[in-house]
Motif scaffolding. Structure first.
Motif, PDB file in Angstrom:
ATOM      1  N   TRP A  54       0.812  -1.217   0.000  1.00  0.00           N
ATOM      2  CA  TRP A  54       0.000   0.000   0.000  1.00  0.00           C
ATOM      3  C   TRP A  54       0.847   1.271   0.000  1.00  0.00           C
ATOM      4  O   TRP A  54       1.799   1.407   0.769  1.00  0.00           O
ATOM      5  CB  TRP A  54      -0.923   0.031   1.237  1.00  0.00           C
ATOM      6  N   GLN A 122      -5.510  -4.232  -4.395  1.00  0.00           N
ATOM      7  CA  GLN A 122      -5.127  -4.272  -2.981  1.00  0.00           C
ATOM      8  C   GLN A 122      -5.936  -5.298  -2.186  1.00  0.00           C
ATOM      9  O   GLN A 122      -6.036  -5.196  -0.964  1.00  0.00           O
ATOM     10  CB  GLN A 122      -5.330  -2.876  -2.365  1.00  0.00           C
ATOM     11  N   TRP A 127      -2.359  -9.237  -2.542  1.00  0.00           N
ATOM     12  CA  TRP A 127      -1.142  -9.170  -1.712  1.00  0.00           C
ATOM     13  C   TRP A 127      -0.395 -10.500  -1.741  1.00  0.00           C
ATOM     14  O   TRP A 127       0.828 -10.534  -1.787  1.00  0.00           O
ATOM     15  CB  TRP A 127      -1.500  -8.772  -0.263  1.00  0.00           C
ATOM     16  N   THR A 172      -6.945   0.742  -6.276  1.00  0.00           N
ATOM     17  CA  THR A 172      -7.072   0.492  -4.832  1.00  0.00           C
ATOM     18  C   THR A 172      -8.196  -0.509  -4.522  1.00  0.00           C
ATOM     19  O   THR A 172      -8.550  -0.682  -3.355  1.00  0.00           O
ATOM     20  CB  THR A 172      -7.339   1.800  -4.056  1.00  0.00           C
ATOM     21  N   VAL A 174     -10.298  -3.498  -3.436  1.00  0.00           N
ATOM     22  CA  VAL A 174     -10.021  -4.574  -2.485  1.00  0.00           C
ATOM     23  C   VAL A 174     -10.926  -5.777  -2.770  1.00  0.00           C
ATOM     24  O   VAL A 174     -11.136  -6.616  -1.900  1.00  0.00           O
ATOM     25  CB  VAL A 174     -10.186  -4.107  -1.023  1.00  0.00           C
ATOM     26  N   SER A 236      -8.794   5.145   1.361  1.00  0.00           N
ATOM     27  CA  SER A 236      -7.846   5.005   0.242  1.00  0.00           C
ATOM     28  C   SER A 236      -7.656   6.318  -0.501  1.00  0.00           C
ATOM     29  O   SER A 236      -7.082   6.338  -1.596  1.00  0.00           O
ATOM     30  CB  SER A 236      -8.404   3.976  -0.738  1.00  0.00           C
TER      31      SER A 236
END
Ligand SMILES: Cc1cc2nc3c(=O)[nH]c(=O)nc-3n(C[C@H](O)[C@H](O)[C@H](O)COP(=O)(O)OP(=O)(O)OC[C@H]3O[C@@H](n4cnc5c(N)ncnc54)[C@H](O)[C@@H]3O)c2cc1C
Length: 588
Positions: A54, A122, A127, A172, A174, A236
């Motif tokens: 991030w 993200q 990740w 960004t 998720v 974000s």
């Protein structure tokens, strides 16, 4: 040029609006200048952001030793997962399959690192991919259009060469919104980062037109020059963009005062495979179904927003954030419900449950600060059930004074503790609010995996939903004898109900693949707990790929069919971000 002229013509720079936003030198404060050259506010260049985590490469957030200890007391001893290097992943980027008609365009790059940096968002699986090195699929190229005409050219060529197109804002997401999938059609990611300027500001109607790729800080910095504000602050905010907020139906931390993106988005230009859809920025209309509403939440499947018109307002004269503690969840929840239902003019409300309160007090303090706060609260009669409530006011001084008087009365009725120390905590929250996401990387390096799950439901179901969601998450790894720590807060309130946002921690397994399996179990348990017709699969993160399997439980089969048909009418070849929002096979 004419648009810029109109910007200056319509804007009265010497208007009486004062700037209320503090201007210290932290780069994460709303209202500060962006990062462009010549002092021109602009987006953060992607090279200044982490390729496998991030945010800005120069920003970190430490976790206190007693904070990490608290988490480990719940989940057990942890071990860090190894992380691959950028060079190693770059070797896995295959040759681009884009035809020369596309690669010859100046705006298109097939550089391996550019493709890598636009391959993942993200989400937790992102990740795992970024640290484990198994990206699976990369876009074949990345386009950086600078105008609506550029985007039209790209979609025209995409049709001629049968490409998949993925609109990319700040990356960004998720929920797996921007990840290319395996398939025979080459993938072109359209990154909107060069469309990051204020194009027009109509101060009379309070409508600002922006390039859809403008990130949060650049939006506020450009409006701030004229004394205006959008007021949309998702956590974000540092990297996410207007187009992404609209396409994924985002909600900012001050949604109580400024509204969700639905209230802020007035209209604009959507380039679709079937042509340009201009959505009028009329304030209200009874002329049939609302195209503006229909296109919000389209998650890149209907087309690409290029220029967007946003409802803005003068910056507030004064903005304050404060903290109060209440004896228990029930008292805190009542304060929230009564405040919103009695129209107290606050700009934000956030209530942590008891476990989150304790965790925040540990994570955000040194041992001596923790002791001072705990002793202070204990002396005032608050025990381990205490909950932390953060609130804010934004407006002129008289409005704020009235709101605070009304709210303080409500707080007192419910046994609150407030004082100098809690006022300081409010300021600390305000100054550090965009730094919390950096904790994820710090915890990751300690082998502590963290992710979140969020929903919204009516007031009459809040407690049961929170209970179910937390229980589902906490017990989801019982078959492996693993403990998951979970806590929840409410951060968006409405007259009828509120959002619930659960954060959970678990241990990394032996390797990346096994850790991903653990996350999949937790995610499924949490998602199933909301598939009850009473709560949504997402209040603010959108659907993407990760939530798509659970959407039918909320919308029903007919609802899914209507959405599918609508999107198909704009994108008959299903080349726009297929598989996102609605589950389906790519045509290949
Ligand atoms: C640390 C962190 C904190 C977060 N906090 C919040 C929060 O507080 N509130 C909240 O709402 N969300 C939050 N999110 C989720 C995320 O920021 C939002 O979903 C946001 O709206 C995504 O914006 P983006 O510009 O990054 O879009 P991207 O992630 O790039 O894309 C999201 C979707 O929008 C589409 N899209 C992007 N731009 C366009 C365009 N111009 N035209 C058409 N489609 C487009 C993409 O195709 C994709 O489907 C958070 C995420 C992170 C990582």
């Amino acid at each position: 040029m004419s648009k810029l002229n109109s910007l200056f013509r319509k804007t009265n720079k010497s208007s009486s609006t004062a700037r209320a936003v503090p201007t210290d030198d932290t780069s994460l404060e709303p209202g500060l200048k962006g990062h462009g050259t010549d002092n021109k506010p602009a987006n953060t260049p992607i090279e200044q952001t982490r390729w496998n985590g991030w945010g800005n490469v120069n920003t970190n957030k430490k976790v206190s030793a007693h904070g990490a200890k608290l988490i480990k007391a719940h989940i057990g001893k942890t071990k860090k997962l190894p992380s691959v290097s950028l060079q190693e992943v770059l070797k896995t980027v295959p040759k681009s399959r884009l035809p020369s008609a596309i690669t010859e365009l100046d705006m298109v790059s097939t550089d391996s690192e550019v493709r890598l940096r636009h391959a993942r968002g993200q989400s937790f699986p992102d990740w795992i991919a970024m640290h484990g090195g198994d990206f699976e699929v990369f876009p074949d190229g990345v386009a950086h259009p600078q105008s609506t005409a550029d985007v039209q050219t790209l979609l025209q060529l995409a049709e001629e060469h049968d490409l998949i197109v993925i609109p990319f804002g700040g990356g960004t997401s998720v929920a797996g919104h921007i990840n290319p999938q395996k398939g025979s059609r080459p993938v072109l990611t359209v990154a909107m980062s060069k469309m990051d300027q204020l194009i027009d500001l109509d101060t009379e109607s309070q409508i600002a037109t922006f390039g859809a790729g403008t990130q949060g800080p650049a939006v506020e910095a450009q409006l701030g020059e004229y004394g205006y504000r959008l007021g949309h602050y998702p956590q974000s905010w540092e990297l996410s963009t207007l187009g992404g907020w609209i396409a994924a139906r985002s909600s900012g931390q001050q949604s109580l005062g400024y509204g969700r993106i639905e209230q802020l988005f007035a209209g604009g230009t959507l380039v679709t495979p079937q042509g340009v859809l201009n959505i009028a920025d009329i304030p209200a209309s009874s002329a049939g179904p609302d195209l503006r509403e229909m296109m919000m939440g389209s998650e890149g499947r209907a087309g690409i927003f290029t220029e967007v018109k946003m409802r803005v307002q003068p910056q507030p004269i004064e903005e304050l954030f404060k903290v109060a503690f209440l004896p228990n969840w029930e008292a805190g929840k009542e304060v929230l419900r009564q405040a919103v239902q009695s129209n107290i003019r606050l700009s934000m409300l956030r209530l942590s449950n008891a476990v989150e309160t304790d965790a925040h007090l540990h994570l955000g303090t040194s041992p001596s600060q923790f002791l001072a706060i705990s002793t202070y609260l204990k002396a005032r009669g608050l025990g381990s059930d205490k909950v932390m409530l953060t609130y804010g006011v934004s407006g002129d001084k008289a409005q704020n004074k009235l709101a605070l008087t009304q709210f303080n009365k409500l707080l007192k009725q419910h046994g609150s503790v407030t004082g100098k120390i809690t006022d300081i905590m409010g300021n600390v929250w305000a100054h550090g609010r965009f730094k919390f996401p950096y904790l994820r990387g710090t915890l990751w390096d300690k082998g502590i995996m963290v992710d979140t799950f969020e929903t919204a439901t009516n007031w009459n179901n809040i407690d049961e939903q929170m209970q179910q969601m937390q229980e589902a998450v906490k017990t989801s790894l019982a078959d492996e004898n693993e403990h998951v720590m979970a806590f929840t807060h409410i951060s968006h309130v409405y007259k009828q109900g509120a959002s619930l946002y659960t954060t959970y921690f678990f241990r990394a397994a032996k390797d990346h693949a096994m850790t991903l399996k653990r996350w999949q179990k937790i995610k499924h348990a949490a998602s199933s707990s909301v598939a009850n017709g009473k709560a949504t699969i997402s209040h603010q993160h959108g659907v993407g790929r990760d939530h798509a399997p659970y959407l039918a439980a909320e919308k029903g089969n007919l609802g899914i069919q209507v959405t599918r048909d609508m999107l198909k009418s704009l994108d008959p070849e299903q080349r726009m971000n297929p598989g996102v929002l609605l589950e389906e096979q790519q045509t290949s």
